[in-house]
Write a protein that holds these residues in place. Structure first.
Motif, PDB file in Angstrom:
ATOM      1  N   TYR A  15      -5.571  10.018  -3.381  1.00 18.57           N
ATOM      2  CA  TYR A  15      -6.367   9.458  -4.486  1.00 18.57           C
ATOM      3  C   TYR A  15      -7.533   8.630  -3.955  1.00 18.57           C
ATOM      4  CZ  TYR A  15      -2.948  10.585  -8.201  1.00 18.57           C
ATOM      5  OH  TYR A  15      -2.143  11.208  -9.109  1.00 18.57           O
ATOM      6  N   GLN A  16      -7.251   7.763  -2.993  1.00 16.91           N
ATOM      7  CA  GLN A  16      -8.296   6.881  -2.464  1.00 16.91           C
ATOM      8  C   GLN A  16      -9.415   7.690  -1.808  1.00 16.91           C
ATOM      9  OE1 GLN A  16      -6.810   3.646  -0.121  1.00 16.91           O
ATOM     10  NE2 GLN A  16      -8.834   2.884   0.381  1.00 16.91           N
ATOM     11  N   ASN A  17      -9.050   8.733  -1.073  1.00 15.45           N
ATOM     12  CA  ASN A  17     -10.051   9.577  -0.422  1.00 15.45           C
ATOM     13  C   ASN A  17     -10.925  10.321  -1.425  1.00 15.45           C
ATOM     14  OD1 ASN A  17      -9.251   8.785   2.126  1.00 15.45           O
ATOM     15  ND2 ASN A  17      -7.927  10.549   2.439  1.00 15.45           N
ATOM     16  N   ASN A  18     -10.452  10.406  -2.660  1.00 19.61           N
ATOM     17  CA  ASN A  18     -11.219  11.054  -3.724  1.00 19.61           C
ATOM     18  C   ASN A  18     -11.783  10.037  -4.715  1.00 19.61           C
ATOM     19  OD1 ASN A  18     -11.020  14.135  -3.434  1.00 19.61           O
ATOM     20  ND2 ASN A  18      -8.960  13.408  -2.944  1.00 19.61           N
ATOM     21  N   ASP A  19     -11.890   8.787  -4.262  1.00 15.51           N
ATOM     22  CA  ASP A  19     -12.482   7.693  -5.048  1.00 15.51           C
ATOM     23  C   ASP A  19     -11.739   7.415  -6.353  1.00 15.51           C
ATOM     24  OD1 ASP A  19     -14.464   7.302  -3.098  1.00 15.51           O
ATOM     25  OD2 ASP A  19     -15.740   8.826  -4.014  1.00 15.51           O
ATOM     26  N   LEU A  20     -10.451   7.694  -6.379  1.00 15.06           N
ATOM     27  CA  LEU A  20      -9.608   7.388  -7.537  1.00 15.06           C
ATOM     28  C   LEU A  20      -8.806   6.130  -7.203  1.00 15.06           C
ATOM     29  CD1 LEU A  20      -8.500  11.051  -8.255  1.00 15.06           C
ATOM     30  CD2 LEU A  20     -10.170   9.711  -9.557  1.00 15.06           C
ATOM     31  N   TYR A  21      -9.516   4.988  -7.220  1.00 14.98           N
ATOM     32  CA  TYR A  21      -8.951   3.747  -6.714  1.00 14.98           C
ATOM     33  C   TYR A  21      -7.818   3.200  -7.566  1.00 14.98           C
ATOM     34  CZ  TYR A  21     -12.805   3.885  -3.458  1.00 14.98           C
ATOM     35  OH  TYR A  21     -13.665   4.274  -2.468  1.00 14.98           O
ATOM     36  N   THR A  49     -11.984  -3.064   0.707  1.00 13.05           N
ATOM     37  CA  THR A  49     -13.110  -2.171   0.428  1.00 13.05           C
ATOM     38  C   THR A  49     -13.855  -2.568  -0.836  1.00 13.05           C
ATOM     39  OG1 THR A  49     -11.781  -0.554  -0.783  1.00 13.05           O
ATOM     40  CG2 THR A  49     -12.039  -0.194   1.579  1.00 13.05           C
ATOM     41  N   LYS A  50     -13.154  -3.226  -1.748  1.00 12.46           N
ATOM     42  CA  LYS A  50     -13.776  -3.701  -2.987  1.00 12.46           C
ATOM     43  C   LYS A  50     -14.301  -5.129  -2.844  1.00 12.46           C
ATOM     44  CE  LYS A  50     -13.015  -0.111  -5.566  1.00 12.46           C
ATOM     45  NZ  LYS A  50     -14.130   0.647  -6.083  1.00 12.46           N
TER      46      LYS A  50
END
Length: 104
Positions: A15-21, A49-50
């Motif tokens: 999910y994170q690698n696909n910007d689905l934080y 990262t945020k």
């Protein structure tokens, strides 16, 4: 139970690698709630990262308390750079040493 938690972590990374934080955060939180240090560490990174340094420090410290060497190293970097807390070279060195002692 641990296999389930690590599967959640793997899903969270996807999910994170696909910007689905938010989806990633939910996966990591479930693993962290089950006491998995890697989930705590990844919550730290997600917050980092945020630029949410206070939550990053909180999760890195929880992971470090469970012996996670990467979290210890990240705490050292946060102290070194003064991100989310006052810059403190001595405190940074302390955390870098803890990480090194664990093989980082």
């Amino acid at each position: 139970q641990n296999n389930y938690s690590y599967a959640l972590i793997a899903l969270g990374i996807i999910y994170q690698n696909n910007d689905l934080y938010e989806e990633a955060k939910n996966c990591y939180q479930i693993a962290a709630q089950k006491g998995i240090a890697d989930g705590m560490e990844l919550l730290g990174f997600l917050n980092l990262t945020k630029q949410n340094y206070n939550d990053a420090i909180l999760w890195f410290k929880k992971a470090a308390d469970k012996g996670n060497k990467e979290a210890m190293y990240q705490i050292g970097l946060l102290y070194q750079e003064g991100l989310g807390l006052n810059a403190d070279e001595e405190e940074a060195k302390k955390w870098f040493k803890k990480a090194a002692d664990k093989g980082h």
